[in-house]
Design an enzyme around this catalytic site. Sequence first.
Site, PDB file in Angstrom:
ATOM      1  N   LYS A  99       0.873  -1.171   0.000  1.00 50.43           N
ATOM      2  CA  LYS A  99       0.000   0.000   0.000  1.00 50.43           C
ATOM      3  C   LYS A  99       0.906   1.216   0.000  1.00 50.43           C
ATOM      4  CE  LYS A  99      -3.632   2.472   2.285  1.00 50.43           C
ATOM      5  NZ  LYS A  99      -3.918   3.020   3.609  1.00 50.43           N
ATOM      6  N   GLY A 160      -8.226   9.648   9.230  1.00 49.07           N
ATOM      7  CA  GLY A 160      -8.473   9.705  10.664  1.00 49.07           C
ATOM      8  C   GLY A 160      -9.572  10.657  11.109  1.00 49.07           C
ATOM      9  N   THR A 209      -9.374   3.537  11.775  1.00 52.36           N
ATOM     10  CA  THR A 209      -9.668   4.314  12.983  1.00 52.36           C
ATOM     11  C   THR A 209     -11.068   4.043  13.534  1.00 52.36           C
ATOM     12  OG1 THR A 209      -8.270   6.026  12.072  1.00 52.36           O
ATOM     13  CG2 THR A 209      -9.638   6.646  13.943  1.00 52.36           C
TER      14      THR A 209
END
Lengths: 259, 376
Positions: A99, A160, A209
């Site tokens: 990634k 986030g 998250t």
Amino acid sequence: MNNDILKIADKEFNSRLFTGTGKFSSSGLMEQAINASESELVTVALKRVDVKDNQDDILIHLKDARINLLPNTSGVRDAKEAVFAAQLAREALETNWIKLEIHPDPKYLLPDPIETLKAAEELVKSGFVVMPYIHADPVLCKRLEEVGTQCVMPLGAPIGTNKGLKTLDFLEIIIEQSNVPVVVDAGIGTPSHAAAAMELGADAVLVNTAIAVSQNPVAMGIAFKMAVEAGRMAYNAKLAPVQDKKAMASSPLTNFLYE
Amino acid sequence: MSSFKDVLNQYDWDKTMLSILSKTEEDVKQALHKNKRTLEDFKALISPAAKSFLEEMAQLSSRITKKRFGNTMQMYAPMYLSNECQNICTYCGFSLTNKIPRRTLTDEEILKEVAFLKAKGYDHVLLVTGEANRTVGVDYLNNAIQLIRSQFSNISIEVQPLDQEEYELLIQNGLYAVLVYQETYHREEYKKHHPKGKKSNFDYRLETPDRLGKAGVHKIGLGALFGLEDWRADSFFTALHLKYLQKTYWKTKYSISFPRLRPFSGGLEPKVEMTDPDLVQLICAYRLLDEDVELSISTREREVFRDHIVQLGITSMSAESKTNPGGYTIDKQSLEQFEISDERSTETIAEMLKNQYLEPVWKDWENDWVSMTGFK
Ligand code: SF4
């Protein structure tokens, strides 16, 4: 039986929910939550794990055969560092999947499109399956596809933030145009956001998250699993259109055909 | 690398027909009320079930077109350079077996025709030839483009399919767009209408837009010739082609044309008739499928039709066209490829557009950019 399988490069996935490993209060809880979510692709930050130690606390909890590890390059600031990190990850974790995350900006962690494209091209050439984390930029997605990335991972909102699909209009264009799977990454804060992304036609979502930081990560893992399935099912079933009220009294535009 | 041939091979003509014909009014309503429409929606919109929704489709199409293109109409003029042709196409006046005098314009003649079109205000020219590789091969075309390059901002061609390298050469020298119609996507029917000559190679023609995309052309024009086969199925395959190309060659622009079989010397009766309401339905369906695709209408259509269609989704049109080489200034009487229907002058058409609050646009590209921006 799941006939609706997601394929990225040579791997097939039953689950369209990808998860992460950061921000959990313990590795044990992380393992439970990921298992509950039935996620089959889990990203781990290379900077967080000790690859020389085969007793690394995170890695040891991800030994399940069902789980594919997706190392990420989080922490790198440019293409050069990213390529180096990817090579390190390939050696250490024995996977050519990466990634690609390049965010030179430490505050919002926004991805650098130019460095990402450069690194992607180089990594593809050296045999990596590249999953690039990028802004929801339709042109960049096509450019990445052209250099050979096996999917694109546009963000829904800054990482986030849990704000959901703030980039909706652009995601729609990306999904419409893409020849490779589109994985919505970052910003997804609630199961309904995930469902919405799937309804839109995203091939998968990546959630970290929202699960890790919830009061009950295991229950939240299940909630996300169900939401992703519901969204996908709705997409496949073709949503009914929104009906707007409109009356058409006369035919000013087409009457000439019958005159 | 794969091409549209692989895509088309996954489809069956009869099944496609059936699926279009079995669309219901409910399917049409669904398609109408969406923001983004799929090829399945397109099927519904071109199906017989959509006939009773024509006005609604027209309203929507008109609104979307205005949103994207504003109140404008791109103007272009075709310029026939040659009627020599080594192919036999059952529907065309230039067909090899048709005993007509053949003519290919010289440099001098080309410039004379150009002067006429420039005086009319045209800045976008479409060069047309038959397929005669020895006389009007790529060298001839290249010469013609270079000859007129400084006079037009926008040069398009509608000629025989070429190889990728040939396109690259022409693009470098000033070519902007290429129109290449598949005529019909029905393999067997295609064979019947193109029994002889290079054009009988269905696949080579089918893969032309792929070669163009790879060569990096700015715009590709697609279309089917209505009358050879069922217009609904042919239009579906054209739309499929369009969607494939847009995804693959995403830097290229696309346009669709709607030629209906016209009378010509040695004429073929259309096998399948396409009525005016059918054509309106189709134009609107394309617009509802794709907000950005350019839709073009030629002088094949009659006056009343053209006067109304300009409000319904069409974004570019020709006027005062001649379909014979030298037709504007040199050889007014020579045989045409097909008869045109709207014979009004360019000035009259421009007036008609202005009266409908549409601005005729003559220049919409800068030719000097072509080679500079040639992308790949
Ligand atoms: S359609 Fe084209 S290829 Fe066929 S006969 Fe006419 S000019 Fe020649």
